[in-house]
Design a protein around this motif. Structure first.
Motif, PDB file in Angstrom:
ATOM      1  N   THR A 120      20.714  -5.903  30.164  1.00 15.18           N
ATOM      2  CA  THR A 120      22.352  -5.754  28.536  1.00 15.18           C
ATOM      3  C   THR A 120      21.492  -5.940  27.006  1.00 15.18           C
ATOM      4  OG1 THR A 120      21.212  -8.731  28.181  1.00 15.18           O
ATOM      5  CG2 THR A 120      23.469  -8.094  30.451  1.00 15.18           C
ATOM      6  N   ILE A 121      20.392  -5.407  26.956  1.00 16.40           N
ATOM      7  CA  ILE A 121      19.690  -4.765  25.616  1.00 16.40           C
ATOM      8  C   ILE A 121      19.623  -3.576  25.633  1.00 16.40           C
ATOM      9  CG2 ILE A 121      18.477  -6.815  26.141  1.00 16.40           C
ATOM     10  CD1 ILE A 121      16.711  -4.690  26.492  1.00 16.40           C
ATOM     11  N   SER A 122      20.438  -3.299  23.804  1.00 17.64           N
ATOM     12  CA  SER A 122      21.016  -1.799  23.783  1.00 17.64           C
ATOM     13  C   SER A 122      19.370  -0.582  23.917  1.00 17.64           C
ATOM     14  CB  SER A 122      21.281  -1.320  22.536  1.00 17.64           C
ATOM     15  OG  SER A 122      20.114  -2.156  21.117  1.00 17.64           O
ATOM     16  N   PHE A 123      19.628   0.753  23.785  1.00 22.31           N
ATOM     17  CA  PHE A 123      18.368   1.357  23.804  1.00 22.31           C
ATOM     18  C   PHE A 123      17.356   1.059  23.497  1.00 22.31           C
ATOM     19  CE2 PHE A 123      16.365   5.780  23.569  1.00 22.31           C
ATOM     20  CZ  PHE A 123      15.947   5.863  25.178  1.00 22.31           C
ATOM     21  N   PHE A 124      17.506   1.227  21.945  1.00 18.08           N
ATOM     22  CA  PHE A 124      16.469   1.503  20.829  1.00 18.08           C
ATOM     23  C   PHE A 124      16.338  -0.749  20.621  1.00 18.08           C
ATOM     24  CE2 PHE A 124      18.872   4.480  19.172  1.00 18.08           C
ATOM     25  CZ  PHE A 124      18.540   5.610  19.247  1.00 18.08           C
ATOM     26  N   GLN A 125      16.611  -1.484  21.168  1.00 16.77           N
ATOM     27  CA  GLN A 125      16.403  -2.901  21.644  1.00 16.77           C
ATOM     28  C   GLN A 125      15.083  -2.678  22.329  1.00 16.77           C
ATOM     29  OE1 GLN A 125      19.554  -5.441  22.301  1.00 16.77           O
ATOM     30  NE2 GLN A 125      19.060  -6.151  20.406  1.00 16.77           N
ATOM     31  N   SER A 126      14.974  -1.877  23.551  1.00 24.16           N
ATOM     32  CA  SER A 126      14.309  -1.955  24.660  1.00 24.16           C
ATOM     33  C   SER A 126      12.803  -1.327  23.605  1.00 24.16           C
ATOM     34  CB  SER A 126      14.811  -1.803  25.631  1.00 24.16           C
ATOM     35  OG  SER A 126      13.525  -1.416  26.461  1.00 24.16           O
ATOM     36  N   LEU A 127      13.054  -0.647  23.352  1.00 25.05           N
ATOM     37  CA  LEU A 127      12.262   0.521  22.480  1.00 25.05           C
ATOM     38  C   LEU A 127      11.204   0.076  21.825  1.00 25.05           C
ATOM     39  CD1 LEU A 127      13.463   4.369  22.015  1.00 25.05           C
ATOM     40  CD2 LEU A 127      12.057   3.466  23.414  1.00 25.05           C
ATOM     41  N   SER A 142      -0.059  -8.108  26.743  1.00 26.31           N
ATOM     42  CA  SER A 142       0.750  -7.029  26.261  1.00 26.31           C
ATOM     43  C   SER A 142       2.319  -7.414  27.157  1.00 26.31           C
ATOM     44  CB  SER A 142       0.587  -5.355  26.632  1.00 26.31           C
ATOM     45  OG  SER A 142      -0.510  -5.333  25.108  1.00 26.31           O
ATOM     46  N   THR A 143       1.677  -7.297  28.825  1.00 29.01           N
ATOM     47  CA  THR A 143       2.484  -7.423  29.896  1.00 29.01           C
ATOM     48  C   THR A 143       3.810  -8.619  29.731  1.00 29.01           C
ATOM     49  OG1 THR A 143       1.217  -5.969  31.044  1.00 29.01           O
ATOM     50  CG2 THR A 143       2.774  -6.955  31.973  1.00 29.01           C
ATOM     51  N   LEU A 144       2.543  -9.642  30.000  1.00 28.28           N
ATOM     52  CA  LEU A 144       3.478 -11.227  29.429  1.00 28.28           C
ATOM     53  C   LEU A 144       4.338 -11.115  28.547  1.00 28.28           C
ATOM     54  CD1 LEU A 144       0.490 -13.841  30.294  1.00 28.28           C
ATOM     55  CD2 LEU A 144       2.126 -12.735  31.676  1.00 28.28           C
ATOM     56  N   ALA A 145       4.276 -10.496  27.584  1.00 27.03           N
ATOM     57  CA  ALA A 145       4.141 -10.539  25.690  1.00 27.03           C
ATOM     58  C   ALA A 145       5.531  -9.454  26.613  1.00 27.03           C
ATOM     59  CB  ALA A 145       3.759  -9.216  24.445  1.00 27.03           C
ATOM     60  N   SER A 146       6.396  -8.628  26.639  1.00 25.82           N
ATOM     61  CA  SER A 146       7.048  -7.533  26.859  1.00 25.82           C
ATOM     62  C   SER A 146       8.055  -8.042  27.850  1.00 25.82           C
ATOM     63  CB  SER A 146       6.885  -5.850  27.380  1.00 25.82           C
ATOM     64  OG  SER A 146       6.097  -6.005  29.152  1.00 25.82           O
ATOM     65  N   THR A 147       7.412  -8.924  29.030  1.00 27.61           N
ATOM     66  CA  THR A 147       8.616  -9.278  29.932  1.00 27.61           C
ATOM     67  C   THR A 147       8.990 -10.549  29.397  1.00 27.61           C
ATOM     68  OG1 THR A 147       6.088 -10.983  31.061  1.00 27.61           O
ATOM     69  CG2 THR A 147       7.470  -8.551  31.826  1.00 27.61           C
ATOM     70  N   ALA A 148       8.289 -11.475  28.361  1.00 29.16           N
ATOM     71  CA  ALA A 148       8.896 -12.445  27.936  1.00 29.16           C
ATOM     72  C   ALA A 148       9.952 -12.145  26.723  1.00 29.16           C
ATOM     73  CB  ALA A 148       7.637 -13.185  26.881  1.00 29.16           C
ATOM     74  N   PHE A 149      10.153 -10.418  26.838  1.00 22.84           N
ATOM     75  CA  PHE A 149      11.415 -10.608  25.612  1.00 22.84           C
ATOM     76  C   PHE A 149      12.406 -10.217  26.423  1.00 22.84           C
ATOM     77  CE2 PHE A 149       8.141 -10.515  22.092  1.00 22.84           C
ATOM     78  CZ  PHE A 149       8.668 -11.716  21.416  1.00 22.84           C
ATOM     79  N   LEU A 150      12.296  -9.371  27.131  1.00 25.32           N
ATOM     80  CA  LEU A 150      12.871  -8.440  28.124  1.00 25.32           C
ATOM     81  C   LEU A 150      13.807  -9.005  29.494  1.00 25.32           C
ATOM     82  CD1 LEU A 150      11.203  -5.508  27.851  1.00 25.32           C
ATOM     83  CD2 LEU A 150      13.403  -6.135  26.487  1.00 25.32           C
TER      84      LEU A 150
END
Length: 217
Positions: A125-132, A176-184
């Motif tokens: 549900t997030i945009s392309f640039f938000q994920s980047l 890094s993995t936990l941080a990214s999955t926590a946000f996404l």
């Protein structure tokens, strides 16, 4: 239309006029523009925003802090810094490290784009640039790991040095993995989160492997 022939327009009825749209009073915030502020204030505001995103990555939690006001300045700085540290070529070396720099740069950005497309295709549900933005900012722990490894390698390369670098890289890889999955995590369907986390795991694993196997020229 014979019946309309007897209809006449009175001279008292206006047939012309101005069409006006009522506009409410504008607040001072709406009249404010960044073009009216000094360049120094604009730069300081952007630097503070980037710094706050770095803090959110170092203390990861389920939050939309990185998603509200996304930017690519932080990921660009991290990518360039990591690529420069990984190239490892000295100024007087015959190998200028150009291909290595390009390799790291392409791997990071191409990998982030592929993960983002995968997330979108799975119903994110997030945009392309938000994920980047999230994936790029979460490279920060690995950039710190690269800096620590460079300092350890200055003291010498051996078994003890490798063990220290291994511990640091594994810890920062998990960070890094936990941080990214926590946000996404909240932006993905519950039954497809594993399909999104797996490419993220591979993405940071490749970068971690490049850091761990780095040897200065």
């Amino acid at each position: 239309f014979a019946g309309l022939a007897d209809v006449s327009i009175s001279e008292d009825i206006p047939v012309e006029g101005e069409i006006t749209v009522p506009v409410g009073s504008r607040s001072p915030d709406e009249d404010y523009s960044t073009l009216d502020e000094p360049v120094r204030d604009t730069i300081m505001r952007d630097l503070k925003a980037v710094g706050k995103k770095f803090v959110h990555v170092m203390y990861p939690k389920k939050s939309s802090a990185l998603l509200r006001d996304w930017d690519l300045w932080g990921p660009l700085v991290l990518c360039v810094s990591l690529a420069l540290m990984l190239q490892g070529g000295s100024a007087d070396s015959k190998d200028d490290g150009g291909p290595q720099f390009a390799e790291v740069f392409v791997i990071i950005w191409f990998g982030a784009v592929v993960i983002t497309l995968n997330s979108k295709l799975l119903g994110g549900t997030i945009s392309f640039f938000q994920s980047l933005c999230v994936l790029g900012y979460c490279v920060l722990p690995l950039t710190v790991a690269m800096l620590v490894c460079r300092l350890v390698l200055l003291a010498g390369s051996g078994t003890v040095s490798f063990i220290i670098r291994l511990i640091v890289v594994v810890a920062m890889f998990g960070w890094s993995t936990l941080a990214s999955t926590a946000f996404l995590a909240d932006s993905q369907p519950p039954n497809r989160k594993a399909l999104v986390v797996y490419p993220i795991f591979l993405f940071y694993f490749v970068i971690s492997w490049m850091i761990l196997t780095f040897t200065p020229q």
